[in-house]
Design a protein around this motif. Structure first.
Motif: not given
Lengths: 122, 122
Positions: A74, A94-102, A108, A113, B30, B33-34, B94
């Motif tokens: 993260a 490797l990947a980006t988890v969209p909008e996963a952090f506020d 967002l 990763v 933060r 929300h996931v 992902l």
């Protein structure tokens, strides 16, 4: 604080703790050959190399402990200093988890990763 | 067992518990929300729909709780039944962390990060 086999370390600047890192297996059991870590740097002490010093320490620690790879789960994509630091140490996104952090200022944002292989597969 | 706001549920077949799932926020603070979840199915009861029932329950639970998305952090890539089940529920792969799971029969196999968005960004 991490329990063994994990480890928590700090970086000091003139006897003041300015950053910390904790490291250990990313998953229990059959995933325990991949390491992970998390890092905190005093906001007043950013840009002075404490994060890099701890990052380099962590990579060497994982190599010495025989981990096959390091996975960061993260990494906030808007924290470009951190992303560039990890890339400079060889990590790939490797990947980006969209909008996963506020994010408190940006709203967002994605979480990367990031991954560094430490040895060839056998 | 998950603590609130998380939840642990089971699937029964003729009064016998044949599968379980735990679900909750993937990250604290933060990133809360996931949602994430993990599942176990009795090896003697695989292929009978218990995993699907719990998976569908979990997705609805996450929608009802207002989560923005669901992230599975470690789906064993050789478990094609699970991968196909999650894909049939709309999840995408992902990323695959290479050789991150030491499978008892197959040796080192990858772990998929799988993701299902539950609502449009605002």
């Amino acid at each position: 604080m991490e329990s063994p086999p994990g480890l928590t370390v700090v970086a000091e600047n003139e006897d003041r703790i300015v950053a910390s890192a904790k490291m250990g297996p990313n998953r229990p059991g059959r995933g325990a050959h991949v390491a992970t870590a998390s890092f905190m740097v005093d906001p007043d002490q950013q840009g002075l190399g404490a994060g890099r010093a701890l990052g380099e320490y962590m990579v060497q620690w994982a190599r010495d402990e025989g981990y096959h790879a390091i996975q960061f789960n993260a990494v906030v994509e808007s924290n470009t200093a951190a992303v560039h630091l990890w890339q400079s140490l060889g990590f790939a996104i490797l990947a980006t988890v969209p909008e996963a952090f506020d994010h408190s200022a940006l709203g967002l944002v994605g979480l990367h990763v990031m991954y560094l292989p430490l040895r060839q597969s056998e």
